[in-house]
Write a protein that holds these residues in place. Structure first.
Motif, PDB file in Angstrom:
ATOM      1  N   THR A  96       0.825  -1.209   0.000  1.00 13.02           N
ATOM      2  CA  THR A  96       0.000   0.000   0.000  1.00 13.02           C
ATOM      3  C   THR A  96       0.858   1.257   0.000  1.00 13.02           C
ATOM      4  O   THR A  96       0.633   2.194  -0.782  1.00 13.02           O
ATOM      5  N   GLY A 127      -8.570  -6.601  -4.226  1.00 11.60           N
ATOM      6  CA  GLY A 127      -9.146  -5.909  -3.077  1.00 11.60           C
ATOM      7  C   GLY A 127      -8.152  -4.962  -2.436  1.00 11.60           C
ATOM      8  O   GLY A 127      -8.520  -3.871  -1.980  1.00 11.60           O
ATOM      9  N   ASN A 131      -8.692  -1.003  -2.067  1.00 18.48           N
ATOM     10  CA  ASN A 131      -8.604  -0.328  -0.770  1.00 18.48           C
ATOM     11  C   ASN A 131      -7.634   0.853  -0.811  1.00 18.48           C
ATOM     12  O   ASN A 131      -7.863   1.877  -0.144  1.00 18.48           O
ATOM     13  N   GLU A 134      -9.528   3.632  -2.404  1.00 20.33           N
ATOM     14  CA  GLU A 134     -10.439   4.240  -1.429  1.00 20.33           C
ATOM     15  C   GLU A 134      -9.683   5.163  -0.475  1.00 20.33           C
ATOM     16  O   GLU A 134     -10.145   6.261  -0.145  1.00 20.33           O
ATOM     17  N   SER A 135      -8.509   4.715  -0.050  1.00 24.08           N
ATOM     18  CA  SER A 135      -7.701   5.517   0.861  1.00 24.08           C
ATOM     19  C   SER A 135      -7.268   6.817   0.199  1.00 24.08           C
ATOM     20  O   SER A 135      -7.364   7.897   0.796  1.00 24.08           O
ATOM     21  N   MET A 163     -17.068  -3.970  -5.730  1.00 25.29           N
ATOM     22  CA  MET A 163     -15.889  -3.182  -6.078  1.00 25.29           C
ATOM     23  C   MET A 163     -16.022  -2.563  -7.464  1.00 25.29           C
ATOM     24  O   MET A 163     -15.507  -1.471  -7.721  1.00 25.29           O
TER      25      MET A 163
END
Length: 444
Positions: A96, A127, A131, A134-135, A163
């Motif tokens: 990430t 996923g 995510n 989204e962050s 999603m």
């Protein structure tokens, strides 16, 4: 692996991360001990990092690049392997962090390599990418989030996967946030909305409610009032159905009622834009008692309708009773429109004499709504200036209106302004004709 010696035929481009670091250590005549001291870590830690028994962190790679005076991006392509454990599984936190770093530096080549590696074997990594999107969206990094949502949508194979629908919704929303910064921002939003419309019914409940109101707002902004009414009715029905089944869906009834009032407010805007003032008044009455804020909106919107009817005393009433800090910018386009329709231009002259900064305030507002106010103001100021026989200023305003209508994809106003210019082209200067021709080329 290299580690201590650099052969004369060393191929830097095909070397791995640790060999590249060793290459730069050799060039600077640094030993591992000096690197350890500079990084503030023990010699054993550097040995473990360099022999591969311990993985590098992104921060360590950035520190090494800084210490050795090399571009950190040179090492990023080889850092991809550090984002996976010995079994080939991605390390979520590190991955990430790395994705965000790559996108922040526009290193799309390395990101695409990482993306391919992530999605090659494990579908659950989709996923992870979602995510991160989204962050970044929540961090207001909209451009980067759009790209991640696009990549997510490209690999989700199940149409019913949330999603997928959320990715299309967030792309539209991120584009909306960036819309006023981009000359083709509205065009991009319209293209994304076409895709989103196919997935609205597949969105989870909360996202569907949010999407419907945002679609309503967008259509109202570009003055597509038929679609504004259509989607406002869909939202009202959707929220009403949820309220009827409130026990089973566990939604916030207060929020749902607010959504209904918002939808009614935008229906009022649409009816006003269509010149259906009686219907607009009915809508205003229907949401006026929702809460204190909506009551204020209702009072202000009712005054604007009365102004459009030619009841000039409502200009002062609107300014007196409205707390909106942009109230002068709001009322001027309405006053201009009413003056043109009623053939009474004295009120505009009086207003501008009393509020000579109003036009500057409108011109300096670069929000999406501000662009709409600019368009309306420019169109009707052109008519006002034509009435005064000030043809040069009138055509300047008209050209601004044409440019704004094109930017906002407002076909109705574009056609009207285009026709007005054509009818008055004989009064245009050479520079104004060239400006018009530039708009024509863009439109073509």
């Amino acid at each position: 692996m290299l580690r201590l010696m650099i052969p004369h035929d060393f191929d830097y481009s095909s070397a791995n991360l640790r060999d590249k670091i060793q290459y730069w250590l050799h060039k600077k005549n640094w030993k591992h001990a000096k690197l350890a001291l500079a990084m503030g870590v023990g010699r054993n830690a550097i040995s473990q990092l360099m022999n591969g028994s311990r993985q590098f962190t992104l921060k360590q790679i950035q520190m090494i690049a800084d210490l050795l005076g090399i571009d950190k991006v040179e090492l990023y392509g080889d850092f991809i392997a550090e984002c996976f454990d010995i079994k080939g599984r991605s390390i979520p936190v590190k991955t990430t962090e790395f994705i965000k770093e790559l996108l922040s530096n526009d290193d799309m080549n390395t990101f695409n390599q990482l993306f391919d590696h992530l999605t090659e074997e494990e579908t659950k990594n989709i996923g992870l990418i979602f995510n991160v999107a989204e962050s970044m969206y929540n961090e207001k990094l909209y451009r980067q989030s759009i790209y991640l949502y696009q990549r997510t949508a490209s690999v989700v194979s199940n149409r019913l996967d949330p999603m997928l629908s959320i990715s299309y919704f967030r792309q539209f929303m991120a584009a909306r946030k960036l819309m006023s910064e981009d000359n083709v921002g509205v065009k991009k939003c319209k293209a994304l909305l076409i895709v989103l419309q196919d997935y609205l019914e597949l969105l989870p409940t909360n996202e569907k409610a949010e999407a419907l109101i945002e679609v309503v707002v967008f259509y109202c902004l570009i003055e597509d009032y038929q679609n504004t009414l259509r989607y406002a009715d869909r939202l009202i029905q959707f929220a009403t159905d949820l309220i009827k089944n409130i026990r089973s869906n566990k939604q916030d009834i207060s929020y749902l009622k607010t959504l209904i009032s918002e939808a009614k407010m935008y229906k009022g805007f649409a009816f006003k834009g269509l010149g259906k003032y009686d219907e607009a008044t009915i809508m205003i009455d229907s949401y006026a008692n929702h809460n204190e804020n909506f009551n204020k909106y209702a009072i202000g919107n009712m005054h604007l309708i009365e102004i459009l009817k030619g009841k000039w005393n409502h200009v002062d009433l609107y300014l007196e009773q409205t707390s909106n800090d942009k109230k002068y910018a709001v009322v001027l386009p309405v006053l201009l429109e009413a003056s043109v329709k009623n053939g009474d231009y004295d009120k505009v002259s009086d207003f501008l004499n009393k509020n000579n900064n109003c036009l500057d305030d409108i011109n300096n507002d670069y929000t999406s709504l501000g662009l709409k106010d600019k368009l309306l103001t420019a169109q009707y100021m052109a008519e006002f200036c034509f009435h005064k026989n000030d043809f040069t200023e009138a055509i300047d305003y008209l050209l601004s209106a044409i440019e704004l209508a094109n930017r906002l994809q407002n076909e109705n106003r574009l056609k009207k302004c285009w026709l007005t210019f054509t009818n008055n082209a004989s009064h245009a200067t050479k520079e104004q004709l060239n400006r018009f021709n530039n708009v024509v080329q863009i439109e073509m």
